[in-house]
Design a protein around this motif. Structure first.
Motif, PDB file in Angstrom:
ATOM      1  N   ALA A 131     -11.962  -8.147  -3.326  1.00  0.00           N
ATOM      2  CA  ALA A 131     -10.626  -7.784  -2.869  1.00  0.00           C
ATOM      3  C   ALA A 131      -9.546  -8.411  -3.752  1.00  0.00           C
ATOM      4  O   ALA A 131      -8.524  -7.782  -4.046  1.00  0.00           O
ATOM      5  CB  ALA A 131     -10.438  -8.217  -1.417  1.00  0.00           C
ATOM      6  N   GLY A 172      -9.876  -9.318  -6.941  1.00  0.00           N
ATOM      7  CA  GLY A 172      -9.934  -8.728  -8.272  1.00  0.00           C
ATOM      8  C   GLY A 172      -9.494  -9.691  -9.369  1.00  0.00           C
ATOM      9  O   GLY A 172      -8.782  -9.296 -10.304  1.00  0.00           O
ATOM     10  N   GLU A 222      -1.860  -5.670   3.132  1.00  0.00           N
ATOM     11  CA  GLU A 222      -1.596  -4.241   3.300  1.00  0.00           C
ATOM     12  C   GLU A 222      -2.089  -3.448   2.080  1.00  0.00           C
ATOM     13  O   GLU A 222      -2.534  -2.302   2.192  1.00  0.00           O
ATOM     14  CB  GLU A 222      -0.108  -3.985   3.534  1.00  0.00           C
ATOM     15  CG  GLU A 222       0.828  -4.574   2.474  1.00  0.00           C
ATOM     16  CD  GLU A 222       1.326  -5.959   2.853  1.00  0.00           C
ATOM     17  OE1 GLU A 222       2.417  -6.344   2.438  1.00  0.00           O
ATOM     18  OE2 GLU A 222       0.595  -6.639   3.607  1.00  0.00           O
ATOM     19  N   GLU A 223      -2.030  -4.075   0.885  1.00  0.00           N
ATOM     20  CA  GLU A 223      -2.532  -3.395  -0.313  1.00  0.00           C
ATOM     21  C   GLU A 223      -4.045  -3.244  -0.260  1.00  0.00           C
ATOM     22  O   GLU A 223      -4.603  -2.208  -0.628  1.00  0.00           O
ATOM     23  CB  GLU A 223      -2.115  -4.189  -1.548  1.00  0.00           C
ATOM     24  CG  GLU A 223      -2.700  -3.649  -2.860  1.00  0.00           C
ATOM     25  CD  GLU A 223      -2.366  -4.559  -4.036  1.00  0.00           C
ATOM     26  OE1 GLU A 223      -3.236  -4.750  -4.896  1.00  0.00           O
ATOM     27  OE2 GLU A 223      -1.222  -5.081  -4.076  1.00  0.00           O
ATOM     28  N   LEU A 224      -4.723  -4.290   0.243  1.00  0.00           N
ATOM     29  CA  LEU A 224      -6.178  -4.228   0.345  1.00  0.00           C
ATOM     30  C   LEU A 224      -6.621  -3.191   1.357  1.00  0.00           C
ATOM     31  O   LEU A 224      -7.597  -2.458   1.136  1.00  0.00           O
ATOM     32  CB  LEU A 224      -6.723  -5.610   0.728  1.00  0.00           C
ATOM     33  CG  LEU A 224      -6.371  -6.758  -0.221  1.00  0.00           C
ATOM     34  CD1 LEU A 224      -6.958  -8.060   0.301  1.00  0.00           C
ATOM     35  CD2 LEU A 224      -6.869  -6.469  -1.633  1.00  0.00           C
ATOM     36  N   ALA A 282      -4.908  -0.517   2.262  1.00  0.00           N
ATOM     37  CA  ALA A 282      -4.603   0.811   1.737  1.00  0.00           C
ATOM     38  C   ALA A 282      -5.642   1.237   0.704  1.00  0.00           C
ATOM     39  O   ALA A 282      -5.995   2.416   0.612  1.00  0.00           O
ATOM     40  CB  ALA A 282      -3.207   0.822   1.129  1.00  0.00           C
ATOM     41  N   ALA A 283      -6.151   0.287  -0.077  1.00  0.00           N
ATOM     42  CA  ALA A 283      -7.161   0.618  -1.081  1.00  0.00           C
ATOM     43  C   ALA A 283      -8.493   0.979  -0.450  1.00  0.00           C
ATOM     44  O   ALA A 283      -9.330   1.632  -1.066  1.00  0.00           O
ATOM     45  CB  ALA A 283      -7.340  -0.558  -2.058  1.00  0.00           C
ATOM     46  N   GLY A 284      -8.689   0.565   0.792  1.00  0.00           N
ATOM     47  CA  GLY A 284      -9.953   0.853   1.457  1.00  0.00           C
ATOM     48  C   GLY A 284     -10.113   2.300   1.870  1.00  0.00           C
ATOM     49  O   GLY A 284     -11.197   2.708   2.277  1.00  0.00           O
ATOM     50  N   GLY A 285      -9.035   3.106   1.815  1.00  0.00           N
ATOM     51  CA  GLY A 285      -9.155   4.511   2.185  1.00  0.00           C
ATOM     52  C   GLY A 285      -9.022   4.702   3.686  1.00  0.00           C
ATOM     53  O   GLY A 285      -7.991   4.363   4.276  1.00  0.00           O
ATOM     54  N   ALA A 302     -11.317   0.214   6.090  1.00  0.00           N
ATOM     55  CA  ALA A 302     -10.321  -0.853   6.059  1.00  0.00           C
ATOM     56  C   ALA A 302     -10.554  -1.853   7.183  1.00  0.00           C
ATOM     57  O   ALA A 302     -10.380  -3.060   7.010  1.00  0.00           O
ATOM     58  CB  ALA A 302      -8.920  -0.249   6.161  1.00  0.00           C
TER      59      ALA A 302
END
Length: 405
Positions: free
Chosen positions: A334, A336, A344-346, A348-351, A356
């Motif tokens: 997560a 990176g 919230e970015e993590l 949102a990246a989860g789809g 998520a």
């Protein structure tokens, strides 16, 4: 200056006495004496009979003889005791405070208090909660209502729902007999939760700054809904396949037979005709035959079983190490390579929300592990977006605190 302090003290005393007087009049019908509650329902019936007579008398009011006449079905000593208590607590008062006053009037507060108590006895407070939610819904929709008044309303409702949920959870852990007695508290729970959620939406729409208060209210509503569904499920399972909630276990009938009087026992068997046993039957043999008679065993629901494969018990140390390695791998993926990243970015990246949510669960687990060098730092902000998924999003950051990964 001393006179001002003295006046404030007197005003405070008068205010407290007015509140106490209202309490006394509200619960006068339930008082056995000036400091205890009645233990005989007939004493409450006397109060209701008197209040009905006062309502019919109108401006003529009632004398002591007239009050005794309408309560003539009750013993004299019982009537005199109730009248003395009602007078002492202010439920029945003289029409005019002057010597040799012969006519009396009833307190409006006492009548309303008794009506409220009767409704509480009928459904355990369900109707009162419906009325409270309807009134609060009108209040928060009123343009004159302030944000502070809405905050107090939401906090009071949160407290009520949490206490209600705790009471239902307590009933779940208790006996099935106690749950059956409190069954009226499970009536109309879906409607109550729906109205409470509508009220929550109105408050949050008008005053977005009350997001934290509304979050507490929403959590309390969900806790109440979950507890009521679990209690209703247990109540339905205990009724058997017929779902007949009037079927009582043998313990209830045994308790009734041991505690009821002859009149109540006779009323249960009223209308039944029994053949007398033959004179050569020994009473002990009849009792033994009844005890040994077969009884249908209640259906026991099968406990739920997980569909996931079970690899069997694992070594505690190896399982803990593998869990920490998994959480560290998730957290590093997560981040990176960064030292911190917005939550919230993590998410949102989860789809989709299911993925998520799984990621968020692993990050929270890593945060709770003291031996893992990862922490979640949450802020006070809360974003509400009904069209997004998730619709409610708290702001925070995942941080690497240092140490071996």
């Amino acid at each position: 200056m001393p006179e001002t302090n003295h006046e404030i003290t007197l005003d405070s005393a008068l205010t407290e006495e007015a509140v106490l007087a209202t309490y006394r009049r509200m619960f006068a019908a339930l008082a056995r004496d000036s400091g205890a509650v009645v233990d005989d329902p007939a004493l409450v019936d006397i109060a209701e009979t008197l209040f009905a007579a006062f309502a019919e008398a109108g401006e003529e009011w009632l004398t002591h003889e007239q009050m005794r006449h309408v309560c003539r079905a009750y013993p004299l000593d019982q009537f005199e005791n109730r009248l003395r208590v009602l007078k002492g607590l202010g439920a029945v008062r003289e029409v005019f405070p002057k010597p040799n006053q012969l006519r009396y009037r009833a307190s409006f507060t006492s009548v309303v208090g008794l009506m409220f108590i009767r409704r509480m006895m009928d459904d355990g407070g369900q109707s009162e909660m419906h009325r409270l939610l309807a009134l609060e819904d009108l209040n928060v929709a009123d343009p004159r209502t302030t944000m502070e008044e809405a905050r107090v309303s939401a906090q009071n409702l949160s407290r009520a729902f949490r206490l209600w949920a705790l009471e239902l959870i307590t009933l779940l852990a208790g006996t099935i007999e106690e749950l059956r007695e409190q069954a009226p508290k499970l009536w109309g729970t879906e409607e109550i939760a729906r109205r409470a959620q509508s009220l929550h939406g109105t408050i949050l729409t008008r005053w977005p700054d009350l997001d934290r208060t509304c979050t507490e209210l929403r959590a309390a509503i969900y806790a109440y809904s979950d507890a009521s569904r679990r209690a209703a499920g247990r109540l339905a399972d205990s009724a058997g396949t017929t779902r007949n909630l009037t079927l009582l276990p043998a313990e209830t009938w045994r308790t009734f037979a041991q505690t009821a009087g002859k009149e109540r026992l006779a009323a249960v068997l009223d209308g039944f005709v029994f053949d007398a046993p033959a004179p050569w039957h020994d009473p002990a043999a009849i009792v033994r035959a009844v005890d040994e008679s077969p009884r249908p065993a209640p259906a026991q629901p099968t406990p739920p079983r997980s569909a996931l494969p079970d690899s069997g018990p694992a070594d505690t140390y190896d399982a803990a190490t593998g869990g920490l390695d998994h959480l560290a791998a998730v957290a590093e993926a997560a981040l990176g390579g960064r030292s911190s990243a917005p939550v919230e970015e993590l998410l949102a990246a989860g789809g989709e929300w299911v993925s998520a949510r799984r990621l968020l669960a692993d990050l929270v687990a890593a945060d709770l592990r003291p031996d893992a060098p990862y922490r979640l730092r949450w802020s006070d902000g809360l974003t509400a977006d009904p069209g997004a998924e998730p619709a409610w999003l708290s702001h925070g950051r995942l941080e690497r605190t240092g140490g071996d990964t």
